[in-house]
Design a protein around this motif. Structure first.
Motif, PDB file in Angstrom:
ATOM      1  N   ASP A   6       0.532  -1.271   0.152  1.00  0.00           N
ATOM      2  CA  ASP A   6      -0.531  -0.038   0.261  1.00  0.00           C
ATOM      3  C   ASP A   6       1.225   1.117   0.083  1.00  0.00           C
ATOM      4  N   PRO A   7       0.935   2.247  -1.180  1.00  0.00           N
ATOM      5  CA  PRO A   7       1.675   2.843  -1.354  1.00  0.00           C
ATOM      6  C   PRO A   7       1.292   3.603  -0.112  1.00  0.00           C
ATOM      7  N   LEU A   8       0.337   4.141   0.387  1.00  0.00           N
ATOM      8  CA  LEU A   8       0.818   5.167   1.510  1.00  0.00           C
ATOM      9  C   LEU A   8      -0.330   5.286   3.208  1.00  0.00           C
ATOM     10  N   GLU A   9       0.357   3.340   3.137  1.00  0.00           N
ATOM     11  CA  GLU A   9       1.371   3.241   4.621  1.00  0.00           C
ATOM     12  C   GLU A   9       2.197   3.598   4.936  1.00  0.00           C
ATOM     13  N   LEU A  10       1.890   3.450   6.168  1.00  0.00           N
ATOM     14  CA  LEU A  10       3.089   4.632   7.109  1.00  0.00           C
ATOM     15  C   LEU A  10       3.787   3.378   8.158  1.00  0.00           C
ATOM     16  N   SER A  11       5.492   3.747   8.162  1.00  0.00           N
ATOM     17  CA  SER A  11       5.489   3.323   9.323  1.00  0.00           C
ATOM     18  C   SER A  11       5.037   3.487  10.410  1.00  0.00           C
ATOM     19  N   ASP A  12       5.070   2.117  11.241  1.00  0.00           N
ATOM     20  CA  ASP A  12       4.827   2.408  12.426  1.00  0.00           C
ATOM     21  C   ASP A  12       5.503   3.051  13.351  1.00  0.00           C
ATOM     22  N   SER A  13       7.515   3.073  13.193  1.00  0.00           N
ATOM     23  CA  SER A  13       8.639   3.515  14.375  1.00  0.00           C
ATOM     24  C   SER A  13       8.942   5.035  13.140  1.00  0.00           C
ATOM     25  N   SER A  14       8.175   5.621  12.463  1.00  0.00           N
ATOM     26  CA  SER A  14       9.065   6.722  11.514  1.00  0.00           C
ATOM     27  C   SER A  14       7.922   7.431  10.605  1.00  0.00           C
ATOM     28  N   PRO A  15       7.812   8.667  11.012  1.00  0.00           N
ATOM     29  CA  PRO A  15       6.707   8.958  10.016  1.00  0.00           C
ATOM     30  C   PRO A  15       7.136   8.900   7.672  1.00  0.00           C
ATOM     31  N   ASN A  16       8.142   8.374   7.752  1.00  0.00           N
ATOM     32  CA  ASN A  16       8.518   7.303   7.183  1.00  0.00           C
ATOM     33  C   ASN A  16       6.772   6.460   6.036  1.00  0.00           C
ATOM     34  N   TYR A  17       7.137   6.336   4.657  1.00  0.00           N
ATOM     35  CA  TYR A  17       6.396   5.533   3.599  1.00  0.00           C
ATOM     36  C   TYR A  17       6.394   3.844   4.416  1.00  0.00           C
ATOM     37  N   PHE A  18       5.590   3.459   4.520  1.00  0.00           N
ATOM     38  CA  PHE A  18       6.385   1.797   5.047  1.00  0.00           C
ATOM     39  C   PHE A  18       6.772   1.453   3.590  1.00  0.00           C
ATOM     40  N   TRP A  19       6.531   1.919   2.366  1.00  0.00           N
ATOM     41  CA  TRP A  19       6.910   0.594   1.417  1.00  0.00           C
ATOM     42  C   TRP A  19       8.198   1.610   0.516  1.00  0.00           C
ATOM     43  N   ASP A  20       8.219   2.632   0.834  1.00  0.00           N
ATOM     44  CA  ASP A  20       9.735   3.624   0.059  1.00  0.00           C
ATOM     45  C   ASP A  20      10.350   3.117  -0.099  1.00  0.00           C
ATOM     46  N   ARG A  21      11.286   3.568  -0.984  1.00  0.00           N
ATOM     47  CA  ARG A  21      12.557   3.025  -1.061  1.00  0.00           C
ATOM     48  C   ARG A  21      14.087   2.372  -0.088  1.00  0.00           C
ATOM     49  N   PRO A  22      14.018   1.481  -0.817  1.00  0.00           N
ATOM     50  CA  PRO A  22      14.675   0.782   0.691  1.00  0.00           C
ATOM     51  C   PRO A  22      16.323   1.129   0.958  1.00  0.00           C
ATOM     52  N   ASP A  23      16.961   1.751   0.122  1.00  0.00           N
ATOM     53  CA  ASP A  23      17.962   2.638   0.519  1.00  0.00           C
ATOM     54  C   ASP A  23      17.244   4.131   1.599  1.00  0.00           C
ATOM     55  N   LYS A  24      16.062   4.336   1.871  1.00  0.00           N
ATOM     56  CA  LYS A  24      15.524   5.286   2.591  1.00  0.00           C
ATOM     57  C   LYS A  24      14.926   4.884   4.263  1.00  0.00           C
ATOM     58  N   VAL A  25      14.282   3.783   3.611  1.00  0.00           N
ATOM     59  CA  VAL A  25      14.264   3.794   5.043  1.00  0.00           C
ATOM     60  C   VAL A  25      14.409   2.297   5.170  1.00  0.00           C
ATOM     61  N   GLY A  26      15.626   1.410   4.294  1.00  0.00           N
ATOM     62  CA  GLY A  26      15.952   0.379   5.168  1.00  0.00           C
ATOM     63  C   GLY A  26      17.089   0.185   5.748  1.00  0.00           C
ATOM     64  N   SER A  27      17.940  -0.875   5.796  1.00  0.00           N
ATOM     65  CA  SER A  27      18.909  -0.999   6.952  1.00  0.00           C
ATOM     66  C   SER A  27      19.802  -1.806   6.028  1.00  0.00           C
ATOM     67  N   THR A  28      21.133  -1.543   6.059  1.00  0.00           N
ATOM     68  CA  THR A  28      22.153  -2.255   5.208  1.00  0.00           C
ATOM     69  C   THR A  28      22.041  -3.643   5.534  1.00  0.00           C
ATOM     70  N   ALA A  29      21.807  -4.604   4.022  1.00  0.00           N
ATOM     71  CA  ALA A  29      22.099  -5.861   4.590  1.00  0.00           C
ATOM     72  C   ALA A  29      23.573  -6.736   3.634  1.00  0.00           C
ATOM     73  N   SER A  30      23.881  -7.697   3.414  1.00  0.00           N
ATOM     74  CA  SER A  30      25.098  -8.052   2.276  1.00  0.00           C
ATOM     75  C   SER A  30      24.526  -9.755   2.231  1.00  0.00           C
ATOM     76  N   PHE A  31      25.003  -9.869   0.707  1.00  0.00           N
ATOM     77  CA  PHE A  31      24.822 -10.981   0.476  1.00  0.00           C
ATOM     78  C   PHE A  31      25.385 -12.128   0.819  1.00  0.00           C
ATOM     79  N   PRO A  32      25.276 -13.824   0.751  1.00  0.00           N
ATOM     80  CA  PRO A  32      26.580 -14.675   1.236  1.00  0.00           C
ATOM     81  C   PRO A  32      27.925 -14.034   0.378  1.00  0.00           C
ATOM     82  N   ASN A  33      27.916 -13.809  -0.653  1.00  0.00           N
ATOM     83  CA  ASN A  33      29.138 -13.164  -1.526  1.00  0.00           C
ATOM     84  C   ASN A  33      29.812 -11.870  -0.818  1.00  0.00           C
ATOM     85  N   GLY A  34      29.425 -11.163   0.203  1.00  0.00           N
ATOM     86  CA  GLY A  34      29.610 -10.055   0.179  1.00  0.00           C
ATOM     87  C   GLY A  34      28.957  -9.055  -0.287  1.00  0.00           C
ATOM     88  N   THR A  35      28.397  -8.683  -0.834  1.00  0.00           N
ATOM     89  CA  THR A  35      27.739  -7.602  -1.467  1.00  0.00           C
ATOM     90  C   THR A  35      27.298  -7.093  -1.202  1.00  0.00           C
TER      91      THR A  35
END
Length: 571
Positions: free
Chosen positions: A321-350
């Motif tokens: 839902d593009p209008l769904e807001l995050s529970d812990s921040s004023p951002n949209y829940f399904w916004d760009r991952p580089d805006k609302v997400g956290s850093t993760a890595s694949f098994p190869n280190g990427t």
């Protein structure tokens, strides 16, 4: 179709207790219909045939489901129960049933390079024009050995049929059965043709197929095979430390996503599979609309029963839902991952950015997990299907989220941050972008289960400015905290509502409550009762008078007749 024994629980005791203790752990199942359920439904609605099912074959009988060996080859498929180089067992029974468990095998080690073996199904008659062929494949031969899937289509112009290549399957030999899906689009009667081809390399075994199912349904877009699932089930802790993630996948619109699975459940709900959908940073993020609008991802834990009609797979769907807001921040829940997400890595280190997850912590209990054929060869399959469902909500006006467009080689339009933490977007939080990107090209490359994001073809966007449409209501005419939005270039109020109250009117100026409705309903009932009582009493009185007059006239008539008789017959 029943709540579970712990539904609505506020403690440790069950809330629903069955009269027969056996059914305590049976009620509340949300999997597919059982075979018995389908029998009852078919009898109830007098269904004698299936709309989608076409064929199934586990090769347990010697007639191999009516399949035929083609005369157009120089070798044959064999009906076997094991092969020294593999497979050691069939996929249907996994060697658990004595004197049963067969599959079809093409021994490429016993033939020369270039040899082929062709196996054709019985003639099938489609109804819907699209089909999904599902089967298990085992390669113990050579990397150069190949399996081709064809369809032989029959028509008046070609009564003997014409062959059309659908899929080519190749790869390095492995020591386990692999699930394959092949999409068909056949409208006339046809046969499915399996052609095994001997390559040039050294072969120790051959090609095997088992548990074929054909249905007129859409194939899943992605398959996540978790091979070491039994080991994970025995060793993984509950909570985030026991959570595993799928490889990256792409939707048809170009959004990258992952599926997270809590093998032994969350801390507050152990002994359950918990499953969540996460958007991740991908190759197309600069060309996509954000927040991600109305993408529905269906996650299915496959019941690997040999007959598709007797499977009880378990599934859940998550819609962005593009209008769904995050529970812990004023951002949209399904916004760009580089805006609302956290850093993760694949098994190869990427490294990449992973957005928050949405799903359920009660996907499937471990008890139900082991009661069916969800686990085979120690592994499970999760099937993933993505669909754009924006057409289902296109008629509903909403506050348009910010879009991200590739306007130049060095600059992009990023989503505007939200300045309020209210649960309802207001006119002040409406993004200011006035361009709507139109997707003219969609990614066509289907990603595979790799460890890095797969680059798909870029999405071309066309900007269409809306110069005549106001961006938002300049002066909010809505009362009582109503939200003003623009619908067809006119200001429209969306009124707030609670559990037992609501506002209504063009400007949300009038308030309604459940109590008022109850009073009106009771008053109306009393009024109707009084009116009916008056009508009844009036009717009774009128009838009484009518009958009273009738009796008087009848009495006078009798007396008159008596007097006449006396006068005619005097004594």
């Amino acid at each position: 179709m029943h709540y579970s024994k712990t539904a609505f629980r506020n403690g440790t005791e069950p809330t629903i207790v069955t009269n027969i203790p056996y059914f305590m752990d049976v009620i509340g199942q949300r999997m597919d219909f059982s075979d018995y359920d389908l029998q009852k439904l078919n009898r109830l609605y007098n269904c004698s045939s299936s709309l989608s099912f076409m064929d199934t074959c586990s090769f347990e009988l010697e007639n191999i489901c009516g399949m035929i060996q083609s005369p157009d080859d120089n070798s044959d498929w064999q009906h076997l129960s094991h092969v020294p180089a593999g497979p050691n067992t069939d996929h249907t029974n996994m060697g658990e049933c004595e004197d049963s468990g067969y599959f079809m095998h093409f021994n490429t080690s016993a033939v020369a390079g270039g040899s082929t073996a062709i196996l054709e199904s019985r003639i099938l008659y489609p109804k819907r024009g699209f089909q999904c062929l599902q089967f298990y494949f085992y390669n113990s031969g050579s990397e150069s050995d190949q399996l081709y899937v064809w369809v032989r289509e029959y028509s008046d112009a070609h009564p003997n049929g014409t062959l059309r290549l659908i899929e080519e399957i190749k790869g390095s030999p492995v020591n386990y059965w692999q699930l394959h899906h092949v999409s068909l689009n056949v409208t006339s009667k046809f046969r499915v043709v399996f052609q095994g081809a001997r390559g040039t390399g050294l072969s120790n075994g051959g090609l095997s197929i088992d548990d074929i199912n054909l249905s007129e349904t859409q194939c899943p877009h992605h398959v996540w095979h978790i091979r070491n699932f039994t080991d994970l089930l025995n060793t993984s802790p509950a909570g985030t430390e026991g959570k595993i993630y799928s490889p990256p996948f792409y939707s048809s619109k170009g959004y990258a996503f992952q599926v997270g699975l809590y093998v032994n459940g969350t801390n507050d709900n152990p002994f359950n599979l918990a499953i969540y959908l996460h958007l991740i940073s991908g190759a197309n993020d600069d060309q996509l609309q954000w927040p991600c609008p109305w993408q529905q991802v269906t996650m299915i834990l496959l019941d690997q029963h040999a007959d598709i009609r007797q499977r009880m797979s378990n599934q859940r769907s998550v819609t962005t839902d593009p209008l769904e807001l995050s529970d812990s921040s004023p951002n949209y829940f399904w916004d760009r991952p580089d805006k609302v997400g956290s850093t993760a890595s694949f098994p190869n280190g990427t490294t990449f950015m992973r957005g928050p997850g949405r799903g359920t912590n009660a996907f499937l209990t471990h008890q139900r997990l082991t009661s069916r054929d969800f686990i085979k060869e120690g592994g499970v399959y999760i099937l993933l299907t993505t669909e754009d469902v924006s057409h289902l909500v296109s008629a509903q006006p909403s506050v348009s989220p910010t879009t991200t467009a590739n306007t130049s080689a060095v600059s992009t339009v990023r989503p505007t941050s939200i300045a309020t933490t209210t649960t309802r977007p207001t006119a002040t939080t409406r993004p200011t972008a006035t361009t709507k990107p139109t997707i003219t090209t969609r990614p066509t490359d289907r990603p595979t289960a790799t460890k890095t994001p797969i680059t798909t073809s870029l999405v071309t966007l066309t900007e269409e400015p809306e110069t005549d449409t106001p961006e938002a209501c300049l002066d909010n005419p809505c009362e009582n905290d109503g939200v003003c939005i623009i619908v067809d270039r006119k200001a429209v109020c969306r009124c707030p509502a609670g559990n037992n109250w609501w506002y209504m009117g063009e400007k949300c100026e009038r308030k309604g409550t459940t109590q008022e409705n109850t009073i009106i309903a009771v008053s109306s009932t009393i009024t109707v009762f009084v009116v009916m009582l008056i009508v009844t009493v009036t009717t009774v009185v009128c009838l009484k008078k009518k009958y009273s007059k009738g009796e008087g006239k009848q009495k006078e008539k009798v007396e008159s007749l008596t007097l006449e008789e006396v006068s005619i017959f005097p004594f």
